[in-house]
Design a protein around this motif. Sequence first.
Motif, short mmCIF file in Angstrom:
data_model
loop_
_atom_site.label_atom_id
_atom_site.label_comp_id
_atom_site.label_asym_id
_atom_site.label_seq_id
_atom_site.Cartn_x
_atom_site.Cartn_y
_atom_site.Cartn_z
N LYS A 200 0.84 -1.20 0.00
CA LYS A 200 0.00 0.00 0.00
C LYS A 200 0.87 1.25 0.00
O LYS A 200 1.92 1.25 0.66
CB LYS A 200 -0.90 -0.01 1.25
N TYR A 206 -3.85 -4.39 -3.77
CA TYR A 206 -5.32 -4.39 -3.74
C TYR A 206 -5.87 -5.36 -4.78
O TYR A 206 -6.85 -6.08 -4.51
CB TYR A 206 -5.84 -2.98 -3.99
N ALA A 228 -11.94 -0.43 2.80
CA ALA A 228 -10.60 -0.54 3.37
C ALA A 228 -10.59 0.12 4.74
O ALA A 228 -11.17 1.19 4.92
CB ALA A 228 -9.58 0.14 2.46
N ASP A 236 -2.99 3.62 3.81
CA ASP A 236 -4.31 3.00 3.84
C ASP A 236 -5.38 3.83 3.13
O ASP A 236 -6.13 3.31 2.29
CB ASP A 236 -4.75 2.77 5.30
N ALA A 240 -6.65 3.31 -0.80
CA ALA A 240 -8.06 3.03 -1.10
C ALA A 240 -8.61 4.03 -2.11
O ALA A 240 -9.30 3.66 -3.07
CB ALA A 240 -8.87 3.06 0.19
N SER A 247 -13.11 3.93 2.37
CA SER A 247 -12.20 3.66 3.48
C SER A 247 -12.74 4.19 4.79
O SER A 247 -13.52 5.14 4.84
CB SER A 247 -10.82 4.26 3.21
#
Length: 293
Positions: A200, A206, A228, A236, A240, A247
């Motif tokens: 990430k 992903y 996410a 993160d 996303a 997210s």
Amino acid sequence: MTASLRPALVDGLQPLADRYDLVLCDVWGVLHNGIKAYETASEALTRFRERGGRVVLVSNAPRPGASVGTQLDGFGVPRTAYDAIVTSGDLTRLAIEERVDKVVHHIGPARDMPIYDGLNIRFGSIAEAEYVVCSGFENDELETVEDYRPRLEAMLKRELWMVCANPDLIVERGNTIVPCAGALGVAYEEMGGDVYYAGKPHAPIYDRAIAVAAALNGRPIAKERVLAIGDAIRTDIAGAAGFGIDSLLIARGIHAEELKAHHGPLVSEHVQDWVDLQPVKPQAITGVLSWAA
């Protein structure tokens, strides 16, 4: 950003659960802090799975998913909390397998060596290497990026390609913040080096996680049904957003100091003000991962 576009402040995962078929959940900072597991987080993911949802843990750990699973067992994270684990270590290993005939120079601690297990790898110095795998600092409690500057300069002189096995810049270990491989990757890139980030916020991890979940389900999973969960804006939440999925930001993680979110699971309007200043925004924010407050 107008108030209507601001992320929702939610009391746990329950208010969001019906919108999603799959949760891609960060590990370090959400399920544990490097020392102990967060029980409410495991309970929330277990409840989501009991309702028919899938959970794939998506971690920037520079080790294979099976190794991370063993670590989670030690922390007390139950297997009921997730269906599968996908790590940046898994993607790093794929990159290594594609270059199994080449000499590699490894930067990182001995605990990350499982990424090479079972492979006939030739290790060498920077002068001998054909590429570099960076999994972290050899001593992340004492070293800084500057300690590695001479090594990075030597790599740059030879135009060596770096695989960054953990794109995180920092991580929370108990009450301490320690640097990760991503800090060395960014430094090398800023010097002009060529870096491949295995985890990430980049798309390959992903793609792999959703493919794993779809295989378990026996059918594709639409992006609009994927959530996410993570505690880091740079990895993160940005990951996303870049991948086109929703997210949930965990406020009491690596940004807890900035968010003034040290005490209790609830978050305040200050969190909203902080998020307004970020280049990417989550769809929702909660204090710690739980099913309900």
